[in-house]
Motif scaffolding. Structure first.
Motif, mmCIF file in Angstrom:
data_model
loop_
_atom_site.group_PDB
_atom_site.id
_atom_site.type_symbol
_atom_site.label_atom_id
_atom_site.label_comp_id
_atom_site.label_asym_id
_atom_site.label_seq_id
_atom_site.Cartn_x
_atom_site.Cartn_y
_atom_site.Cartn_z
ATOM 1 N N GLU A 1 0.569 -1.349 0.026
ATOM 2 C CA GLU A 1 0.235 0.107 0.081
ATOM 3 C C GLU A 1 0.887 1.386 -0.047
ATOM 4 N N PHE A 2 0.467 2.348 -0.686
ATOM 5 C CA PHE A 2 1.259 3.493 -0.711
ATOM 6 C C PHE A 2 0.280 4.629 -1.125
ATOM 7 N N SER A 3 0.852 5.983 -0.988
ATOM 8 C CA SER A 3 -0.115 7.181 -1.338
ATOM 9 C C SER A 3 0.823 8.018 -2.394
ATOM 10 N N GLY A 4 0.171 8.989 -2.853
ATOM 11 C CA GLY A 4 0.967 10.048 -3.690
ATOM 12 C C GLY A 4 0.686 11.417 -3.149
ATOM 13 N N ALA A 5 1.463 12.400 -4.069
ATOM 14 C CA ALA A 5 1.508 13.708 -3.628
ATOM 15 C C ALA A 5 0.079 14.457 -4.001
ATOM 16 N N ALA A 6 -0.873 13.883 -4.834
ATOM 17 C CA ALA A 6 -2.190 14.234 -5.193
ATOM 18 C C ALA A 6 -2.828 13.072 -5.521
ATOM 19 N N GLY B 1 -0.619 -6.862 -13.677
ATOM 20 C CA GLY B 1 -1.226 -7.937 -13.273
ATOM 21 C C GLY B 1 -1.990 -8.127 -12.141
ATOM 22 N N ASP B 2 -1.374 -7.104 -11.164
ATOM 23 C CA ASP B 2 -1.944 -7.242 -9.695
ATOM 24 C C ASP B 2 -3.397 -6.497 -10.037
ATOM 25 N N ARG B 3 -4.268 -7.044 -8.995
ATOM 26 C CA ARG B 3 -5.392 -6.583 -8.914
ATOM 27 C C ARG B 3 -5.327 -5.407 -7.856
ATOM 28 N N VAL C 1 -3.040 3.736 -2.932
ATOM 29 C CA VAL C 1 -3.138 2.382 -3.687
ATOM 30 C C VAL C 1 -3.058 1.384 -3.107
ATOM 31 N N ARG C 2 -3.739 0.192 -3.247
ATOM 32 C CA ARG C 2 -3.429 -0.965 -2.552
ATOM 33 C C ARG C 2 -3.674 -2.182 -3.329
#
Length: 563
Positions: A443-448, A531-533, A543-544
């Motif tokens: 899991e990670f995030s972003g700037a916007a 191919g990751d869901r 995003v996970r």
């Protein structure tokens, strides 16, 4: 590199300077050649300074390129452009109503705890009060006029001759210097408008926060309509369905292509094979037409505007209604400015290749693209017979650029950036890999982020020219986007992008298409596998990975989209 051969794209910085490749990494995504930098460097520096002059912050005497790189608003490091964050903060502090912290937040996604705070001076306030309103009133029309004049020039001098429809005027070296001059002229006006866009976006963001619903800012700026990239994607849909001819499409959009901000690339008018591939994707899928996606996003934007107006006091409501309408027009015109300067870069591209062919005939080059490994000034010298050792210069610089391409730079750095191998993982990437290996959630995030939530299959695309077909439900994961990516973006159900922020190209296009996005992740293309869901949650900025590629529930790919 030989001591006799200079390296125009290495760069230099004193230790404490704070730089970032965000935003410029999107505008010029590939490692620059000496010619790329000689077209961009001084023109972009003067453009940024001119924008401050246009607002009255700087006198005309200050619109000059300093001999000290540390004072520049932007510079080059190992072939990548970077912004001098503190130098820009210092000048912007003198602009009333603009908070340097907002600039850094929009650019980087956050503000450093130790970011220097500059107290703005009121010395030029009378000048600002006169010039800033004039810039707000006149710049949009000026930018559109320049775009239209450049488009006529591009059709006459670049597109037509490239398709056997006429002959360009002037010698190649003359056309090269003219194209650079045209780039400098339109880019300075674009820079003024870019800061107007920044201010409008900040005003909408502040208004949404005061209304108690910060998410309204993203929603209000969605679906502004008639944005160039959506029009281009819709024209590609029309091409795919037999409603538009190839020549008509290329006459309008042929200056686009992979890494189009770098003159050293091949665009669609030179090689339309990628257009053919994208058209096949549009034709083979029963995907929603880009124009229909835009219309749905427009309706969502109008609904958000109604919410924002309802949460605004009655006395302030007319001002807010005006601000929203003005902001939407600013977004449209911003993309017009970008189209204008991209056409001038294509003019430089065409002239450089013509110059290269001329120099092959004279025995100075073995490849027409050798021209890109000289600066424009060196090309002028070579044309005059005053550049000895050109073969050694080109060979050394070609080798050096390959070394730089094997490196990666951090998004932000102080002084000279560390030279890190492109395949060496960063801390966040190592954590994602460790989580994946241990069966923990990646899991990670972003700037916007923005646009809602969606689940789908990740398609990791590292090369815009790769022959990739997105299927219904696919999510595009890439390092950056520029206008050449728009047709592929319009086929995606969501976007995950390594480079960018709330004012970046990817965010603008995602909002026009009404799709979820998380941008400025830095690690998305490394942390996710084709191919990751995955879940893309633009509301919570997450995003996970829901199921890894290969898991029966992920919808594993039979091929590799990485290109």
């Amino acid at each position: 590199m030989s001591t006799l051969v200079t390296d125009p794209i290495r760069g230099t910085s004193e230790p404490g300077r704070y730089w970032t490749t965000t935003n410029l990494g999107e505008a010029v995504p590939d490692v620059m050649t000496p010619m790329c930098w000689s077209v961009w460097g001084e023109s972009a520096e003067l453009g940024w300074l001119y924008s401050m002059y246009a607002f009255g912050v700087l006198p005309s005497s200050k619109v000059v390129v300093s001999p000290d790189t540390n004072d520049h608003g932007l510079a080059v490091f190992y072939g990548r452009q970077a912004l001098n964050v503190d130098a820009i903060r210092k000048i912007m502090a003198d602009l009333p109503g603009v908070n340097p912290d907002d600039f850094e937040r929009d650019l980087m996604g956050s503000v450093r705890a130790d970011a220097p705070q500059y107290k703005g001076s009121l010395k030029r306030l009378p000048v600002i009060l006169v010039k800033a309103p004039k810039a707000l009133r006149s710049t949009g029309g000026e930018l559109r006029r320049k775009h239209d004049e450049i488009y006529a020039w591009w059709l006459r001098e670049v597109y037509g001759p490239s398709r056997g429809q006429g002959t360009p005027s002037g010698r190649p070296i003359e056309r090269l210097t003219e194209a650079r001059d045209r780039f400098a002229d339109v880019f300075k006006t674009h820079c003024v408008w870019r800061f107007i866009f920044q201010g409008a976006q900040s005003a909408i963001t502040d208004a949404a926060a005061k209304a108690g619903d910060p998410a309204l800012a993203t929603q209000v700026m969605s679906g502004v309509g008639d944005v160039n990239e959506t029009r281009m994607s819709d024209d590609l849909w029309r091409l795919a369905h037999g409603e538009l001819g190839e020549d008509e499409f290329l006459r309008t959009w042929g200056y686009h292509g992979p890494n189009e901000g770098n003159p050293y690339t091949v665009v669609w008018r030179e090689d339309p094979s990628r257009v053919h591939s994208l058209a096949r994707s549009y034709a083979s899928r029963k995907s929603e037409r880009p124009r229909d996606r835009e219309e749905r996003a427009k309706q969502a934007g109008k609904a958000a505007e109604a919410k924002l107006l309802a949460a605004t006091s009655a006395t302030q409501r007319p001002v807010m209604r005006w601000l929203v309408a003005r902001s939407r027009n600013i977004v449209r015109t911003l993309q017009v400015g970008k189209a204008g300067y991209l056409m001038t870069l294509d003019g430089a591209r065409a002239a450089a290749r013509a110059f290269g062919e001329e120099q092959i005939a004279k025995g100075n080059f073995t490849d027409r693209d050798d021209a890109f490994f000289l600066t424009v000034e060196e090309c002028v010298q070579l044309d005059a017979g005053q550049l000895p050792g050109v073969a050694e210069i080109v060979a050394e610089r070609r080798r050096t650029r390959e070394v730089y391409k094997a490196m990666k730079l951090p998004v932000a750095f102080r002084g000279m950036p560390e030279q890190v191998a492109a395949d060496e993982p960063e801390d966040d990437q190592e954590k994602a890999a460790a989580d994946r290996a241990a069966g923990r959630t990646v899991e990670f995030s972003g700037a916007a982020s923005g646009g809602g939530r969606v689940e789908g299959r990740a398609r990791v695309v590292l090369d815009a020219s790769a022959d990739v077909e997105l299927e219904d439900g696919d999510i595009l994961v890439c390092r950056f986007t520029d206008p050449g990516w728009a047709p592929l973006m319009s086929l995606a159900d969501a976007l995950v992008i390594d480079i960018g922020g709330s004012a970046s190209h990817g965010a603008v296009v995602a909002r026009e298409l009404g799709i979820p996005y998380v941008i400025g992740t830095e690690i998305g293309t490394a942390a996710l596998r084709d191919g990751d869901r995955i879940l893309v949650d633009g509301i919570e900025n997450v995003v996970r990975v829901l199921a890894p590629a290969g898991d029966p529930t992920s919808g594993e790919l039979t091929g590799n989209a990485a290109g």
